[in-house]
Design a protein around this motif. Structure first.
Motif, PDB file in Angstrom:
ATOM      1  N   GLU A  40      23.397  41.019  33.206  1.00  0.00           N
ATOM      2  CA  GLU A  40      24.253  41.519  34.293  1.00  0.00           C
ATOM      3  C   GLU A  40      23.689  41.224  35.679  1.00  0.00           C
ATOM      4  O   GLU A  40      24.427  40.971  36.606  1.00  0.00           O
ATOM      5  CB  GLU A  40      24.474  43.026  34.148  1.00  0.00           C
ATOM      6  CG  GLU A  40      25.511  43.367  33.106  1.00  0.00           C
ATOM      7  CD  GLU A  40      26.900  42.859  33.470  1.00  0.00           C
ATOM      8  OE1 GLU A  40      27.447  43.280  34.519  1.00  0.00           O
ATOM      9  OE2 GLU A  40      27.433  42.033  32.706  1.00  0.00           O
ATOM     10  N   TYR A  41      22.375  41.291  35.803  1.00  0.00           N
ATOM     11  CA  TYR A  41      21.795  41.228  37.143  1.00  0.00           C
ATOM     12  C   TYR A  41      20.952  39.983  37.403  1.00  0.00           C
ATOM     13  O   TYR A  41      20.646  39.702  38.552  1.00  0.00           O
ATOM     14  CB  TYR A  41      20.972  42.485  37.402  1.00  0.00           C
ATOM     15  CG  TYR A  41      21.832  43.729  37.240  1.00  0.00           C
ATOM     16  CD1 TYR A  41      22.832  44.026  38.154  1.00  0.00           C
ATOM     17  CD2 TYR A  41      21.676  44.559  36.143  1.00  0.00           C
ATOM     18  CE1 TYR A  41      23.648  45.120  37.986  1.00  0.00           C
ATOM     19  CE2 TYR A  41      22.490  45.679  35.968  1.00  0.00           C
ATOM     20  CZ  TYR A  41      23.473  45.949  36.899  1.00  0.00           C
ATOM     21  OH  TYR A  41      24.278  47.040  36.719  1.00  0.00           O
ATOM     22  N   CYS A  42      20.578  39.272  36.338  1.00  0.00           N
ATOM     23  CA  CYS A  42      19.719  38.093  36.546  1.00  0.00           C
ATOM     24  C   CYS A  42      20.330  36.813  35.988  1.00  0.00           C
ATOM     25  O   CYS A  42      19.911  35.737  36.345  1.00  0.00           O
ATOM     26  CB  CYS A  42      18.360  38.308  35.874  1.00  0.00           C
ATOM     27  SG  CYS A  42      17.473  39.729  36.479  1.00  0.00           S
ATOM     28  N   GLY A  43      21.233  36.967  35.047  1.00  0.00           N
ATOM     29  CA  GLY A  43      21.682  35.779  34.355  1.00  0.00           C
ATOM     30  C   GLY A  43      23.097  35.446  34.566  1.00  0.00           C
ATOM     31  O   GLY A  43      23.654  34.467  34.312  1.00  0.00           O
TER      32      GLY A  43
ATOM     33  N   ILE B 227      28.961  42.059  26.333  1.00  0.00           N
ATOM     34  CA  ILE B 227      27.785  41.401  26.898  1.00  0.00           C
ATOM     35  C   ILE B 227      27.367  40.232  26.001  1.00  0.00           C
ATOM     36  O   ILE B 227      27.303  39.097  26.448  1.00  0.00           O
ATOM     37  CB  ILE B 227      26.620  42.390  27.084  1.00  0.00           C
ATOM     38  CG1 ILE B 227      27.011  43.495  28.067  1.00  0.00           C
ATOM     39  CG2 ILE B 227      25.359  41.665  27.543  1.00  0.00           C
ATOM     40  CD1 ILE B 227      27.338  43.020  29.469  1.00  0.00           C
ATOM     41  N   CYS B 228      27.068  40.527  24.738  1.00  0.00           N
ATOM     42  CA  CYS B 228      26.658  39.470  23.813  1.00  0.00           C
ATOM     43  C   CYS B 228      26.580  40.029  22.394  1.00  0.00           C
ATOM     44  O   CYS B 228      26.647  41.229  22.178  1.00  0.00           O
ATOM     45  CB  CYS B 228      25.304  38.885  24.214  1.00  0.00           C
ATOM     46  SG  CYS B 228      23.927  40.037  24.098  1.00  0.00           S
ATOM     47  N   VAL B 229      26.398  39.126  21.466  1.00  0.00           N
ATOM     48  CA  VAL B 229      26.133  39.483  20.081  1.00  0.00           C
ATOM     49  C   VAL B 229      24.634  39.711  19.940  1.00  0.00           C
ATOM     50  O   VAL B 229      23.836  39.018  20.567  1.00  0.00           O
ATOM     51  CB  VAL B 229      26.584  38.354  19.132  1.00  0.00           C
ATOM     52  CG1 VAL B 229      26.165  38.643  17.690  1.00  0.00           C
ATOM     53  CG2 VAL B 229      28.088  38.138  19.227  1.00  0.00           C
ATOM     54  N   TYR B 230      24.252  40.695  19.142  1.00  0.00           N
ATOM     55  CA  TYR B 230      22.840  40.926  18.843  1.00  0.00           C
ATOM     56  C   TYR B 230      22.685  41.035  17.334  1.00  0.00           C
ATOM     57  O   TYR B 230      23.657  41.233  16.602  1.00  0.00           O
ATOM     58  CB  TYR B 230      22.324  42.200  19.527  1.00  0.00           C
ATOM     59  CG  TYR B 230      22.854  43.469  18.908  1.00  0.00           C
ATOM     60  CD1 TYR B 230      22.141  44.121  17.906  1.00  0.00           C
ATOM     61  CD2 TYR B 230      24.071  44.000  19.300  1.00  0.00           C
ATOM     62  CE1 TYR B 230      22.636  45.282  17.323  1.00  0.00           C
ATOM     63  CE2 TYR B 230      24.571  45.155  18.720  1.00  0.00           C
ATOM     64  CZ  TYR B 230      23.848  45.781  17.728  1.00  0.00           C
ATOM     65  OH  TYR B 230      24.340  46.911  17.141  1.00  0.00           O
TER      66      TYR B 230
ATOM     67  N   GLU C 226      18.351  43.531  27.669  1.00  0.00           N
ATOM     68  CA  GLU C 226      19.214  42.347  27.621  1.00  0.00           C
ATOM     69  C   GLU C 226      20.452  42.528  28.498  1.00  0.00           C
ATOM     70  O   GLU C 226      20.864  41.603  29.196  1.00  0.00           O
ATOM     71  CB  GLU C 226      19.617  42.038  26.174  1.00  0.00           C
ATOM     72  CG  GLU C 226      20.352  40.736  26.011  1.00  0.00           C
ATOM     73  CD  GLU C 226      19.496  39.495  26.240  1.00  0.00           C
ATOM     74  OE1 GLU C 226      20.096  38.410  26.392  1.00  0.00           O
ATOM     75  OE2 GLU C 226      18.253  39.591  26.267  1.00  0.00           O
ATOM     76  N   VAL C 227      21.044  43.710  28.480  1.00  0.00           N
ATOM     77  CA  VAL C 227      22.196  43.986  29.344  1.00  0.00           C
ATOM     78  C   VAL C 227      21.791  43.831  30.806  1.00  0.00           C
ATOM     79  O   VAL C 227      22.491  43.178  31.592  1.00  0.00           O
ATOM     80  CB  VAL C 227      22.767  45.399  29.091  1.00  0.00           C
ATOM     81  CG1 VAL C 227      23.754  45.799  30.185  1.00  0.00           C
ATOM     82  CG2 VAL C 227      23.450  45.456  27.734  1.00  0.00           C
ATOM     83  N   LEU C 228      20.682  44.428  31.178  1.00  0.00           N
ATOM     84  CA  LEU C 228      20.214  44.334  32.564  1.00  0.00           C
ATOM     85  C   LEU C 228      19.958  42.876  32.960  1.00  0.00           C
ATOM     86  O   LEU C 228      20.347  42.442  34.043  1.00  0.00           O
ATOM     87  CB  LEU C 228      18.955  45.168  32.764  1.00  0.00           C
ATOM     88  CG  LEU C 228      19.156  46.675  32.703  1.00  0.00           C
ATOM     89  CD1 LEU C 228      17.814  47.385  32.713  1.00  0.00           C
ATOM     90  CD2 LEU C 228      20.035  47.148  33.840  1.00  0.00           C
ATOM     91  N   TYR C 229      19.324  42.134  32.083  1.00  0.00           N
ATOM     92  CA  TYR C 229      19.039  40.741  32.371  1.00  0.00           C
ATOM     93  C   TYR C 229      20.333  39.951  32.578  1.00  0.00           C
ATOM     94  O   TYR C 229      20.486  39.231  33.555  1.00  0.00           O
ATOM     95  CB  TYR C 229      18.211  40.115  31.244  1.00  0.00           C
ATOM     96  CG  TYR C 229      18.026  38.636  31.439  1.00  0.00           C
ATOM     97  CD1 TYR C 229      17.115  38.145  32.360  1.00  0.00           C
ATOM     98  CD2 TYR C 229      18.796  37.721  30.711  1.00  0.00           C
ATOM     99  CE1 TYR C 229      16.949  36.787  32.562  1.00  0.00           C
ATOM    100  CE2 TYR C 229      18.644  36.368  30.914  1.00  0.00           C
ATOM    101  CZ  TYR C 229      17.729  35.898  31.844  1.00  0.00           C
ATOM    102  OH  TYR C 229      17.593  34.560  32.043  1.00  0.00           O
TER     103      TYR C 229
ATOM    104  N   PRO D  79      15.700  49.949  23.560  1.00  0.00           N
ATOM    105  CA  PRO D  79      15.192  49.430  24.832  1.00  0.00           C
ATOM    106  C   PRO D  79      15.416  47.926  24.992  1.00  0.00           C
ATOM    107  O   PRO D  79      15.681  47.442  26.093  1.00  0.00           O
ATOM    108  CB  PRO D  79      13.702  49.769  24.788  1.00  0.00           C
ATOM    109  CG  PRO D  79      13.640  50.992  23.902  1.00  0.00           C
ATOM    110  CD  PRO D  79      14.677  50.727  22.842  1.00  0.00           C
ATOM    111  N   LYS D  80      15.346  47.173  23.900  1.00  0.00           N
ATOM    112  CA  LYS D  80      15.593  45.729  23.960  1.00  0.00           C
ATOM    113  C   LYS D  80      17.059  45.429  24.279  1.00  0.00           C
ATOM    114  O   LYS D  80      17.360  44.484  25.016  1.00  0.00           O
ATOM    115  CB  LYS D  80      15.179  45.063  22.655  1.00  0.00           C
ATOM    116  CG  LYS D  80      13.677  45.078  22.445  1.00  0.00           C
ATOM    117  CD  LYS D  80      13.293  44.476  21.121  1.00  0.00           C
ATOM    118  CE  LYS D  80      11.786  44.581  20.927  1.00  0.00           C
ATOM    119  NZ  LYS D  80      11.358  44.139  19.619  1.00  0.00           N
ATOM    120  N   LEU D  81      17.975  46.222  23.722  1.00  0.00           N
ATOM    121  CA  LEU D  81      19.399  46.026  24.025  1.00  0.00           C
ATOM    122  C   LEU D  81      19.677  46.308  25.502  1.00  0.00           C
ATOM    123  O   LEU D  81      20.387  45.548  26.167  1.00  0.00           O
ATOM    124  CB  LEU D  81      20.262  46.913  23.130  1.00  0.00           C
ATOM    125  CG  LEU D  81      20.178  46.662  21.622  1.00  0.00           C
ATOM    126  CD1 LEU D  81      21.107  47.613  20.876  1.00  0.00           C
ATOM    127  CD2 LEU D  81      20.458  45.217  21.271  1.00  0.00           C
TER     128      LEU D  81
END
Length: 147
Positions: free
Chosen positions: A144-147, A73-76, A139-142, A134-136
């Motif tokens: 995957e589904y919005c971005g 997904i991304c680096v955090y 971010e995955v939801l954002y 919860p922040k991770l």
């Protein structure tokens, strides 16, 4: 505790892999034998291990996943002291999303149980890392589904 997200970072800086996992439309969370809280599968990168291999190893060890699809997904990063980062300096990891099709019947890891949940925990005392996990997931939801 500060959580940040990046597109890319130098590979050698990646120390952790965290996997947001689902199975059959349910969230996959783990409970460690030494804690009563819930967490996403994940862990430390071993020396000379590719970060994707870290994610796959941790997913299999902590959930018993046999058949799954995993994608980055991304680096955090996390800045601030916690159980796995006593210095509090910015520490980098790779965030993944996995869909697990089948599980091993018995776990062979430090996890006491794997839970398949319709909903994520809402109370911070239910999470092992309430300022991070919860922040991770968000971010995955954002992404995957919005971005």
């Amino acid at each position: 505790m500060k959580v940040r997200f990046y597109k890319h970072i130098e590979d050698h800086l990646l120390k952790f892999a965290v996997i947001v996992a689902t199975s059959g439309g349910k969230w996959v969370l783990c409970r460690h034998k030494e804690r009563n809280t819930l967490e996403c599968p994940g862990g430390h990168r071993k020396r000379r291990e590719k970060i994707l291999d870290t994610a796959k190893r941790e997913l299999v060890e902590e959930t018993g996943a046999l058949d799954y699809h995993i994608e980055p997904i991304c680096v955090y990063s996390v800045t601030g002291q916690n159980r796995v980062n006593p210095s509090g300096e910015e520490a980098f990891g790779m965030l993944y999303l996995a869909d697990i099709k089948t599980f091993r019947k018995k776990l062979k890891s430090e996890m006491a149980e794997v839970l398949l949940m319709d909903n994520l925990p809402v109370q911070s005392d239910q999470w092992t890392y309430p300022e991070i996990q919860p922040k991770l997931i968000q971010e995955v939801l954002y992404r995957e589904y919005c971005g």
